[in-house]
Motif scaffolding. Sequence first.
Motif, PDB file in Angstrom:
ATOM      1  N   CYS A 143     -72.818 -28.638 -31.998  1.00 14.75           N
ATOM      2  CA  CYS A 143     -71.479 -28.581 -31.417  1.00 14.75           C
ATOM      3  C   CYS A 143     -70.789 -27.302 -31.876  1.00 14.75           C
ATOM      4  CB  CYS A 143     -70.689 -29.805 -31.872  1.00 14.75           C
ATOM      5  SG  CYS A 143     -69.044 -29.851 -31.164  1.00 14.75           S
ATOM      6  N   LEU A 144     -70.382 -26.493 -30.921  1.00 12.03           N
ATOM      7  CA  LEU A 144     -69.718 -25.236 -31.262  1.00 12.03           C
ATOM      8  C   LEU A 144     -68.250 -25.264 -30.893  1.00 12.03           C
ATOM      9  CD1 LEU A 144     -72.885 -24.231 -30.534  1.00 12.03           C
ATOM     10  CD2 LEU A 144     -71.790 -22.239 -31.526  1.00 12.03           C
ATOM     11  N   MET A 145     -67.427 -24.969 -31.872  1.00 12.00           N
ATOM     12  CA  MET A 145     -65.986 -24.923 -31.665  1.00 12.00           C
ATOM     13  C   MET A 145     -65.592 -23.477 -31.380  1.00 12.00           C
ATOM     14  SD  MET A 145     -65.346 -27.991 -32.006  1.00 12.00           S
ATOM     15  CE  MET A 145     -65.684 -29.529 -32.854  1.00 12.00           C
ATOM     16  N   VAL A 146     -65.152 -23.241 -30.147  1.00 15.77           N
ATOM     17  CA  VAL A 146     -64.842 -21.876 -29.714  1.00 15.77           C
ATOM     18  C   VAL A 146     -63.332 -21.680 -29.545  1.00 15.77           C
ATOM     19  CG1 VAL A 146     -65.390 -20.099 -27.997  1.00 15.77           C
ATOM     20  CG2 VAL A 146     -67.089 -21.863 -28.514  1.00 15.77           C
ATOM     21  N   GLY A 147     -62.653 -22.743 -29.133  1.00 18.35           N
ATOM     22  CA  GLY A 147     -61.204 -22.654 -28.900  1.00 18.35           C
ATOM     23  C   GLY A 147     -60.428 -22.494 -30.200  1.00 18.35           C
ATOM     24  N   VAL A 148     -59.334 -21.759 -30.138  1.00 15.92           N
ATOM     25  CA  VAL A 148     -58.480 -21.566 -31.317  1.00 15.92           C
ATOM     26  C   VAL A 148     -57.429 -22.673 -31.334  1.00 15.92           C
ATOM     27  CG1 VAL A 148     -56.938 -19.980 -32.525  1.00 15.92           C
ATOM     28  CG2 VAL A 148     -58.801 -19.067 -31.121  1.00 15.92           C
ATOM     29  N   ALA A 149     -57.470 -23.514 -32.363  1.00 17.04           N
ATOM     30  CA  ALA A 149     -56.535 -24.638 -32.459  1.00 17.04           C
ATOM     31  C   ALA A 149     -55.191 -24.151 -33.000  1.00 17.04           C
ATOM     32  CB  ALA A 149     -57.126 -25.699 -33.377  1.00 17.04           C
ATOM     33  N   SER A 151     -60.232 -34.826 -37.234  1.00  8.72           N
ATOM     34  CA  SER A 151     -60.677 -36.003 -37.958  1.00  8.72           C
ATOM     35  C   SER A 151     -61.932 -36.575 -37.305  1.00  8.72           C
ATOM     36  CB  SER A 151     -59.518 -37.020 -37.946  1.00  8.72           C
ATOM     37  OG  SER A 151     -59.975 -38.277 -38.303  1.00  8.72           O
ATOM     38  N   LEU A 152     -63.019 -36.610 -38.048  1.00 13.81           N
ATOM     39  CA  LEU A 152     -64.294 -37.099 -37.515  1.00 13.81           C
ATOM     40  C   LEU A 152     -64.720 -38.341 -38.273  1.00 13.81           C
ATOM     41  CD1 LEU A 152     -66.165 -33.658 -37.369  1.00 13.81           C
ATOM     42  CD2 LEU A 152     -65.055 -34.838 -35.466  1.00 13.81           C
ATOM     43  N   ASN A 153     -65.529 -39.178 -37.632  1.00 14.74           N
ATOM     44  CA  ASN A 153     -66.061 -40.363 -38.290  1.00 14.74           C
ATOM     45  C   ASN A 153     -67.010 -39.923 -39.407  1.00 14.74           C
ATOM     46  OD1 ASN A 153     -68.339 -42.392 -38.578  1.00 14.74           O
ATOM     47  ND2 ASN A 153     -66.818 -43.585 -37.469  1.00 14.74           N
ATOM     48  N   ALA A 154     -66.618 -40.170 -40.651  1.00 15.57           N
ATOM     49  CA  ALA A 154     -67.368 -39.595 -41.777  1.00 15.57           C
ATOM     50  C   ALA A 154     -68.813 -40.093 -41.903  1.00 15.57           C
ATOM     51  CB  ALA A 154     -66.599 -39.805 -43.071  1.00 15.57           C
ATOM     52  N   PRO A 155     -69.077 -41.416 -41.832  1.00 14.13           N
ATOM     53  CA  PRO A 155     -70.466 -41.860 -42.025  1.00 14.13           C
ATOM     54  C   PRO A 155     -71.426 -41.247 -41.002  1.00 14.13           C
ATOM     55  CG  PRO A 155     -68.957 -43.727 -41.999  1.00 14.13           C
ATOM     56  CD  PRO A 155     -68.158 -42.545 -41.607  1.00 14.13           C
ATOM     57  N   ASP A 156     -70.922 -40.970 -39.810  1.00 15.19           N
ATOM     58  CA  ASP A 156     -71.763 -40.428 -38.741  1.00 15.19           C
ATOM     59  C   ASP A 156     -72.323 -39.041 -39.032  1.00 15.19           C
ATOM     60  OD1 ASP A 156     -72.014 -42.330 -36.864  1.00 15.19           O
ATOM     61  OD2 ASP A 156     -70.840 -41.310 -35.307  1.00 15.19           O
ATOM     62  N   ILE A 157     -71.701 -38.357 -39.976  1.00 14.44           N
ATOM     63  CA  ILE A 157     -72.066 -36.961 -40.222  1.00 14.44           C
ATOM     64  C   ILE A 157     -73.538 -36.819 -40.615  1.00 14.44           C
ATOM     65  CG2 ILE A 157     -71.632 -34.956 -41.737  1.00 14.44           C
ATOM     66  CD1 ILE A 157     -69.265 -35.317 -39.986  1.00 14.44           C
ATOM     67  N   ILE A 158     -74.064 -37.786 -41.361  1.00 11.86           N
ATOM     68  CA  ILE A 158     -75.420 -37.601 -41.897  1.00 11.86           C
ATOM     69  C   ILE A 158     -76.523 -37.703 -40.846  1.00 11.86           C
ATOM     70  CG2 ILE A 158     -74.899 -38.352 -44.265  1.00 11.86           C
ATOM     71  CD1 ILE A 158     -76.728 -40.887 -43.308  1.00 11.86           C
ATOM     72  N   SER A 159     -76.162 -38.076 -39.614  1.00 11.54           N
ATOM     73  CA  SER A 159     -77.227 -38.277 -38.619  1.00 11.54           C
ATOM     74  C   SER A 159     -77.929 -36.976 -38.248  1.00 11.54           C
ATOM     75  CB  SER A 159     -76.646 -38.960 -37.372  1.00 11.54           C
ATOM     76  OG  SER A 159     -75.722 -38.107 -36.733  1.00 11.54           O
ATOM     77  N   GLY A 160     -77.368 -35.846 -38.602  1.00  9.22           N
ATOM     78  CA  GLY A 160     -78.110 -34.601 -38.423  1.00  9.22           C
ATOM     79  C   GLY A 160     -77.476 -33.567 -37.523  1.00  9.22           C
ATOM     80  N   ARG A 161     -76.490 -33.972 -36.735  1.00  8.86           N
ATOM     81  CA  ARG A 161     -75.818 -33.023 -35.845  1.00  8.86           C
ATOM     82  C   ARG A 161     -75.263 -31.829 -36.605  1.00  8.86           C
ATOM     83  NH1 ARG A 161     -71.590 -36.950 -32.958  1.00  8.86           N
ATOM     84  NH2 ARG A 161     -72.055 -38.100 -34.838  1.00  8.86           N
ATOM     85  N   THR A 162     -75.140 -30.727 -35.900  1.00  8.69           N
ATOM     86  CA  THR A 162     -74.547 -29.515 -36.491  1.00  8.69           C
ATOM     87  C   THR A 162     -73.181 -29.266 -35.881  1.00  8.69           C
ATOM     88  OG1 THR A 162     -76.750 -28.565 -36.684  1.00  8.69           O
ATOM     89  CG2 THR A 162     -74.894 -27.024 -36.852  1.00  8.69           C
ATOM     90  N   LEU A 163     -72.216 -29.003 -36.740  1.00  6.35           N
ATOM     91  CA  LEU A 163     -70.888 -28.602 -36.258  1.00  6.35           C
ATOM     92  C   LEU A 163     -70.678 -27.171 -36.713  1.00  6.35           C
ATOM     93  CD1 LEU A 163     -68.108 -29.273 -35.033  1.00  6.35           C
ATOM     94  CD2 LEU A 163     -67.411 -30.062 -37.283  1.00  6.35           C
ATOM     95  N   LYS A 164     -70.387 -26.290 -35.756  1.00  7.36           N
ATOM     96  CA  LYS A 164     -70.245 -24.887 -36.125  1.00  7.36           C
ATOM     97  C   LYS A 164     -69.041 -24.258 -35.438  1.00  7.36           C
ATOM     98  CE  LYS A 164     -72.660 -20.471 -36.084  1.00  7.36           C
ATOM     99  NZ  LYS A 164     -71.480 -19.926 -36.733  1.00  7.36           N
ATOM    100  N   GLY A 165     -68.267 -23.566 -36.217  1.00  6.84           N
ATOM    101  CA  GLY A 165     -67.185 -22.766 -35.634  1.00  6.84           C
ATOM    102  C   GLY A 165     -67.753 -21.409 -35.268  1.00  6.84           C
ATOM    103  N   VAL A 166     -67.214 -20.811 -34.239  1.00 10.31           N
ATOM    104  CA  VAL A 166     -67.739 -19.493 -33.845  1.00 10.31           C
ATOM    105  C   VAL A 166     -66.621 -18.637 -33.271  1.00 10.31           C
ATOM    106  CG1 VAL A 166     -68.632 -20.534 -31.719  1.00 10.31           C
ATOM    107  CG2 VAL A 166     -69.390 -18.261 -32.346  1.00 10.31           C
ATOM    108  N   CYS A 167     -66.613 -17.423 -33.735  1.00  9.49           N
ATOM    109  CA  CYS A 167     -65.583 -16.476 -33.319  1.00  9.49           C
ATOM    110  C   CYS A 167     -66.285 -15.241 -32.758  1.00  9.49           C
ATOM    111  CB  CYS A 167     -64.788 -16.129 -34.570  1.00  9.49           C
ATOM    112  SG  CYS A 167     -63.382 -15.121 -34.238  1.00  9.49           S
ATOM    113  N   LEU A 168     -65.916 -14.822 -31.589  1.00  8.30           N
ATOM    114  CA  LEU A 168     -66.539 -13.653 -30.939  1.00  8.30           C
ATOM    115  C   LEU A 168     -68.069 -13.727 -30.973  1.00  8.30           C
ATOM    116  CD1 LEU A 168     -63.972 -10.923 -31.992  1.00  8.30           C
ATOM    117  CD2 LEU A 168     -64.629 -11.434 -29.659  1.00  8.30           C
ATOM    118  N   GLY A 169     -68.560 -14.935 -30.706  1.00  8.39           N
ATOM    119  CA  GLY A 169     -70.003 -15.117 -30.537  1.00  8.39           C
ATOM    120  C   GLY A 169     -70.837 -14.773 -31.758  1.00  8.39           C
TER     121      GLY A 169
END
Length: 381
Positions: free
Chosen positions: A296-302, A309-327
């Motif tokens: 999951c890539l976060m591109v928008g500027v909040a 706020s994310l469901n904490a236990p779910d984090i370990i399932s392996g998904r990647t969360l990544k912020g990205v600026c100018l690619g």
Amino acid sequence: MERKFIMDTSGKTITCRAAIAWKTGSTLAIEEVQVDPPKAREVRIKMISTGICGTDDHAVKGLLSINFPFIPGHEGAGIVESIGEGVSSVKPGDKVLTLAIPQCRECSSCLHPKGNFCEKQDVLPSSGLMLDKTSRFTCKGKKIYHSFRASTFTEYTVVPEIAVAKIDAAAPMDKVSIISCEVPTGYGAAVNSAKVTRGSTCVVFGLGGVGSAIVMGCKASGASRIIGVDINEEKFPRARALGVTDCLNPRNLKKPVQQVVMEMTRVGVDFAFEAIGLSDTMIAAWDSCHRSYGVCLMVGVASSNSQLSLNAPDIISGRTLKGVCLGDYKTRDCIPQLVTDYLQNKINIDPLITHQLPFDQLHKAFELYHAGKTIRCILLF
Ligand code: APR
Ligand code: ZN
């Protein structure tokens, strides 16, 4: 004999037109401003074109941490008018792009092979000052702040050398301004940061300028399914033309959009992108990913001070969360190549440009933007 009279403005203060955001949420005012000559390691640029990006609108509305009054705009193309002492990478007459994220080549981010969020950036937060903590703009005797190391809604701007990229002399300056932000931000997020794989499934939240560039990148990478999400259905035809296979309007769905994406893909997408800048759509993008290998890539500027706020236990399932600026591009090293790629027909940025208007029609351009009619509107000086 033809004789050209070129006024030498170097070393002198230039008086020109610029758009100023005087206070939070007020309409931009086109004013006469004084632009000081560049100091050491600074460059003064005569702007040729500038795009209107969602981030500029957020800034003018006061949603970001920024000092008023300021000159907005960061997506710009122009020609170097003069340079300060010690500038070596550009000279007067060079075609350049402004860079909202500089590349100083000295800080921890710049020295790391993967880092691109240079410590000399002035976006999060924006002080609106040059590196020496002063401003180069004055209007009616008042100091005017810069924005994002750029300030492109002006006929002339001054930026640090580290926030300037020299580009190919053949570049069409009425268009390439979007390669200063929209194209690397969106296209780069897909091809360079996520490295979208052939045959993969993608979802893109927000089909504005940045989202459209993400779609282009997903398509170019060979994604087999690209789901586009937007509350403005006027964005759907163009998104389909760029490669979106399924369009969803969350307001017309009976279930949360992430649940619909899950059902459509059975397991969740390989790659999700958020290009709006809202916590709710960031969560929806995260929840649309495959639990184990989704990225999951976060591109928008909040907006400043918003929380995610994310469901904490779910984090370990392996998904990647990544912020990205100018690619994730190291800006001075990589952005000029995107211009060359465009000139060599390796990427086509034309479908991202829906409007071009003269600078003095700035208000009309913002009206079109607010009415959701534009993908990118470029202002021409
Ligand atoms: N759900 C779905 N779509 C939405 C929602 C929502 N709740 N709110 C807005 N949108 C859509 C708009 O209809 C628009 O098409 O998101 C799109 C945003 O696009 P633009 O306004 O054109 O903004 P853009 O320049 O693409 O920037 C998008 O990326 O770089 C950042 O700061 C920028 O956060 C901004 C984002
Ligand atoms: Zn740096």
